[in-house]
Design a protein around this motif. Sequence first.
Motif, mmCIF file in Angstrom:
data_model
loop_
_atom_site.group_PDB
_atom_site.id
_atom_site.type_symbol
_atom_site.label_atom_id
_atom_site.label_comp_id
_atom_site.label_asym_id
_atom_site.label_seq_id
_atom_site.Cartn_x
_atom_site.Cartn_y
_atom_site.Cartn_z
ATOM 1 N N LEU A 149 0.834 -1.213 0.000
ATOM 2 C CA LEU A 149 0.000 0.000 0.000
ATOM 3 C C LEU A 149 0.863 1.255 0.000
ATOM 4 C CD1 LEU A 149 -2.992 -0.794 2.417
ATOM 5 C CD2 LEU A 149 -3.032 -0.554 -0.059
ATOM 6 N N GLU A 150 1.972 1.199 0.757
ATOM 7 C CA GLU A 150 2.875 2.359 0.772
ATOM 8 C C GLU A 150 3.423 2.622 -0.627
ATOM 9 O OE1 GLU A 150 3.859 4.576 3.187
ATOM 10 O OE2 GLU A 150 2.220 3.728 4.375
ATOM 11 N N LEU A 151 3.863 1.529 -1.283
ATOM 12 C CA LEU A 151 4.408 1.677 -2.634
ATOM 13 C C LEU A 151 3.331 2.194 -3.587
ATOM 14 C CD1 LEU A 151 6.567 -1.587 -2.918
ATOM 15 C CD2 LEU A 151 7.389 0.769 -2.704
ATOM 16 N N LEU A 152 2.119 1.637 -3.438
ATOM 17 C CA LEU A 152 1.018 2.032 -4.331
ATOM 18 C C LEU A 152 0.679 3.507 -4.160
ATOM 19 C CD1 LEU A 152 -1.349 0.984 -6.255
ATOM 20 C CD2 LEU A 152 -2.716 0.887 -4.164
ATOM 21 N N TYR A 153 0.506 3.930 -2.885
ATOM 22 C CA TYR A 153 0.063 5.293 -2.628
ATOM 23 C C TYR A 153 1.148 6.324 -2.894
ATOM 24 C CZ TYR A 153 -4.246 3.573 -0.436
ATOM 25 O OH TYR A 153 -5.468 2.989 -0.203
ATOM 26 N N ARG A 154 2.404 5.952 -2.648
ATOM 27 C CA ARG A 154 3.486 6.950 -2.746
ATOM 28 C C ARG A 154 4.160 6.971 -4.110
ATOM 29 N NH1 ARG A 154 1.856 9.511 1.450
ATOM 30 N NH2 ARG A 154 1.543 8.157 3.222
ATOM 31 N N HIS A 155 4.163 5.822 -4.791
ATOM 32 C CA HIS A 155 5.024 5.753 -5.974
ATOM 33 C C HIS A 155 4.301 5.430 -7.272
ATOM 34 C CE1 HIS A 155 8.550 6.168 -3.437
ATOM 35 N NE2 HIS A 155 8.026 5.243 -2.634
ATOM 36 N N THR A 156 2.981 5.361 -7.273
ATOM 37 C CA THR A 156 2.289 5.096 -8.538
ATOM 38 C C THR A 156 1.240 6.178 -8.776
ATOM 39 O OG1 THR A 156 0.498 3.776 -7.609
ATOM 40 C CG2 THR A 156 2.513 2.582 -8.191
ATOM 41 N N LEU A 157 0.936 6.387 -10.049
ATOM 42 C CA LEU A 157 -0.027 7.419 -10.419
ATOM 43 C C LEU A 157 -1.421 7.073 -9.891
ATOM 44 C CD1 LEU A 157 0.018 10.055 -11.960
ATOM 45 C CD2 LEU A 157 -0.666 8.806 -14.018
ATOM 46 N N ILE A 158 -1.777 5.778 -10.047
ATOM 47 C CA ILE A 158 -3.115 5.373 -9.600
ATOM 48 C C ILE A 158 -3.242 5.501 -8.085
ATOM 49 C CG2 ILE A 158 -2.630 2.869 -9.398
ATOM 50 C CD1 ILE A 158 -5.464 2.425 -10.557
ATOM 51 N N GLY A 159 -2.125 5.250 -7.383
ATOM 52 C CA GLY A 159 -2.135 5.393 -5.927
ATOM 53 C C GLY A 159 -2.360 6.841 -5.535
ATOM 54 N N ARG A 160 -1.717 7.737 -6.266
ATOM 55 C CA ARG A 160 -1.901 9.168 -5.966
ATOM 56 C C ARG A 160 -3.340 9.589 -6.281
ATOM 57 N NH1 ARG A 160 3.816 10.239 -8.284
ATOM 58 N NH2 ARG A 160 5.056 10.142 -6.378
ATOM 59 N N ALA A 161 -3.902 8.964 -7.323
ATOM 60 C CA ALA A 161 -5.305 9.258 -7.653
ATOM 61 C C ALA A 161 -6.227 8.804 -6.524
ATOM 62 C CB ALA A 161 -5.690 8.564 -8.960
ATOM 63 N N PHE A 162 -5.904 7.638 -5.927
ATOM 64 C CA PHE A 162 -6.684 7.163 -4.769
ATOM 65 C C PHE A 162 -6.630 8.216 -3.661
ATOM 66 C CE2 PHE A 162 -5.949 2.448 -5.863
ATOM 67 C CZ PHE A 162 -7.222 2.307 -6.378
ATOM 68 N N LEU A 163 -5.407 8.703 -3.382
ATOM 69 C CA LEU A 163 -5.232 9.688 -2.308
ATOM 70 C C LEU A 163 -5.978 10.978 -2.624
ATOM 71 C CD1 LEU A 163 -1.462 9.254 -1.349
ATOM 72 C CD2 LEU A 163 -3.469 8.495 -0.075
ATOM 73 N N ALA A 164 -5.995 11.318 -3.916
ATOM 74 C CA ALA A 164 -6.661 12.559 -4.315
ATOM 75 C C ALA A 164 -8.155 12.491 -4.035
ATOM 76 C CB ALA A 164 -6.411 12.817 -5.808
ATOM 77 N N ILE A 165 -8.783 11.383 -4.389
ATOM 78 C CA ILE A 165 -10.231 11.319 -4.122
ATOM 79 C C ILE A 165 -10.502 11.174 -2.629
ATOM 80 C CG2 ILE A 165 -10.932 10.440 -6.396
ATOM 81 C CD1 ILE A 165 -11.416 7.728 -4.957
ATOM 82 N N ALA A 166 -9.529 10.584 -1.918
ATOM 83 C CA ALA A 166 -9.705 10.483 -0.464
ATOM 84 C C ALA A 166 -9.632 11.864 0.168
ATOM 85 C CB ALA A 166 -8.631 9.580 0.136
ATOM 86 N N GLU A 167 -8.746 12.708 -0.386
ATOM 87 C CA GLU A 167 -8.527 14.043 0.183
ATOM 88 C C GLU A 167 -9.717 14.964 -0.101
ATOM 89 O OE1 GLU A 167 -6.242 16.244 2.586
ATOM 90 O OE2 GLU A 167 -5.624 14.268 1.860
ATOM 91 N N ASP A 168 -10.130 15.005 -1.370
ATOM 92 C CA ASP A 168 -11.228 15.898 -1.746
ATOM 93 C C ASP A 168 -11.892 15.360 -3.009
ATOM 94 O OD1 ASP A 168 -12.912 17.909 -2.606
ATOM 95 O OD2 ASP A 168 -11.641 19.489 -1.768
ATOM 96 N N THR A 169 -13.004 14.704 -2.829
ATOM 97 C CA THR A 169 -13.676 14.035 -3.943
ATOM 98 C C THR A 169 -14.057 15.023 -5.044
ATOM 99 O OG1 THR A 169 -14.613 12.565 -2.296
ATOM 100 C CG2 THR A 169 -15.549 12.433 -4.490
ATOM 101 N N TYR A 170 -14.626 16.177 -4.632
ATOM 102 C CA TYR A 170 -15.123 17.117 -5.635
ATOM 103 C C TYR A 170 -13.981 17.722 -6.434
ATOM 104 C CZ TYR A 170 -19.484 16.568 -3.176
ATOM 105 O OH TYR A 170 -20.600 16.021 -2.606
ATOM 106 N N ALA A 171 -12.900 18.070 -5.732
ATOM 107 C CA ALA A 171 -11.741 18.647 -6.428
ATOM 108 C C ALA A 171 -11.140 17.627 -7.386
ATOM 109 C CB ALA A 171 -10.692 19.088 -5.408
ATOM 110 N N ALA A 172 -11.076 16.369 -6.923
ATOM 111 C CA ALA A 172 -10.503 15.323 -7.770
ATOM 112 C C ALA A 172 -11.343 15.140 -9.025
ATOM 113 C CB ALA A 172 -10.418 14.008 -6.999
#
Lengths: 285, 396
Positions: A149-172
């Motif tokens: 999960l660390e590798l996914l969230y920190r080092h992949t584009l899709i992981g960052r996309a997951f974090l983005a919708i987690a942070e702010d769904t509407y902005a994402a």
Amino acid sequence: MVESIVLSGVAIGCIYGLIGVTYNVMFTASRVFSFTAGTLGMLGGVLGSLFIVRMGMPVVVGFLLVLAVGALFGIVTEIVAVRPVLKSLDQHLYVLSTLALALMVQQFTAIEWGTESRPFPRLFDIARGRFDQQFWLPMLACAAVIVSLELLYRHTLIGRAFLAIAEDTYAARALGLPERSLRMASYALAGVIGALAGFAGGEMLLAFFGNAPLLTFYGFVPVALGGMGNNRGSVVGGLLLGLFQQTANFLVGGIFASVAVFTVFIIVLLARPEGLAGAALQRRV
Amino acid sequence: MSMTRRQALASAGAAAIAGGLAKPAIAAKDPIPVGYLPALTGPSSSTGIGINRGIQLAVQEINAAGGIDGRQIELITRDTQSDPTKAVNGAAELTRGQKVSVVFGPVNSGESLAVVPLLARTNTPQVHPCWVDSLTDTQKYPMCFRNAPTNQQIGGAANRYVVEVLKRKKVAVISDTTGYGTASVNAYVPMLKAKGAEVVYQGNVDAANPDLKAELLRMQSAGAEAIMPWSVNAGFLSRIINTRGQMEWDVPIVGQTTLGSGQTKALLEKPEYWAKVYPNNFRTVCYAPGGKLPDRTIAFLDRLKSAKIDMGDTLLWWIALGYDSPRMIAEAMRNVGTEPEQVVSYLNKLKEFPGVYGDISFTPDQHNGYPDDEVVMVEANSLKDGAFNLAPGYSA
């Protein structure tokens, strides 16, 4: 005695922690606490026994099929129990919808699989020892999930996309991210993690339909202790819970162990409502 | 044609009498509704599944032989799902909705604790096989009969075996948290102490607890020389046996019959862990030291085989107990009728009903019908065709 407390406490704690991570992965993608997390753990054990013991499949094939069914159940959860209630999150209807789905699957398992505990296979044909596979498999699974999960969230584009919708769904969504697809992918990922928890802990928990409410309940404690959405906090919370539970079993035993666990849990939440590792919510005024 | 008031009343009276006479003629061919509350699913269902095979076979045989004075037995089943609440709902429906003549079950004590007072209020005769002592009381529940041993008898046999035959004085008593488990521990601990044993560990543990090593280590450090588990949950019992094996702790496990069930066996990590495990059982369905079963039981086994009833995953005594219950009620109904008071008056005088499971006798003051000396201990790992060898120390 200390060795035994640590071994079984850490192993059980890893299973609780993984169920906590399952809650979190679903929560971060949708702001929904899906009470199907424990059901996924139960399915991991029951399906592992079904595929490998009853149907005679090779361990690797059985394992991959269990993860695939877990992912599928995650997606079904998102479509059936989460998506319809997302518009009214403040009414907390997801509690009812996800619990209903979890109970349906649990009862279906009881009818089709049976209500007795059944054996889970030995995954590796090696002699039993003190540090047996029933202990190190959940630990290995937990470590693998956290690192992945660390590798996914920190080092992949899709992981960052997951974090983005987690942070702010509407902005994402405004930025063009496919929010619905990402949410479904998150639920599939949660399904894989939950099923893996049940599969890795199968030898300890046995293939038993009644593990669903047990894991739903004890898997939620690390989430509350570690802070909602915090995977590392969940694993630490799970380990603390497992170790404390085993220590209480040794010191007071029987039903008093459960009483001790939940007494401490309530005291911790009274002292730190945001969890041990969670940050207090700032309220704008 | 005109009719006087007297003629009209006479005609109406004649019609009423004719109708009244015709009714029993039709009713005499109606099936006899018999309620049945087994736990066929749920965590405590292994007992109910076994008993159910015997009950179904007995009802089939009774009906195939012409029923009771030409009336078939209609078994109306409500699965309690091992849940006292569902058992209460089932009992209420059977008595108020279905108007059954008699009720078999529930077959687990936790459910019976909830159901027995309810059936007593509806004046429905009840036959159950549950062991908790308070489940029969000729004053409070005058229509309730037990065709199985009480906890006192079960615990008495196990305690006797531990203290007098195995000569173990320091004992650990453990159960799950069900009604049956907690009641058993509460009943057996004083009995053990009265026999001069020291109870060095006493605990009720959640049956879903995945790791019982802590409990067994506490027993070991307290100096336990025997473990006595009281639960019908195969997962819970197998964890106790497996943990003892992992700890290489050479201590006998003496207790509940499910210790010897096929479900428990399937969950053992190694077959040899089943050694030195002595569950309760019943002399009538056990192999004597010569390896022979009683003649009545051999004939019953033949009947089970010809009916193709599976015994690989259950115990012979469960099937035998189930088989005896409808036959006992059928005998009562054949002799005195199907009304509740008639059935109860017959059972109150029942003397040595020849069951496969045991000879059952009741009196108006004693509704516990199972004989003391039939309760024995057996070797779990001797299971063959659902029956066991008597444990070391018993004579033929």
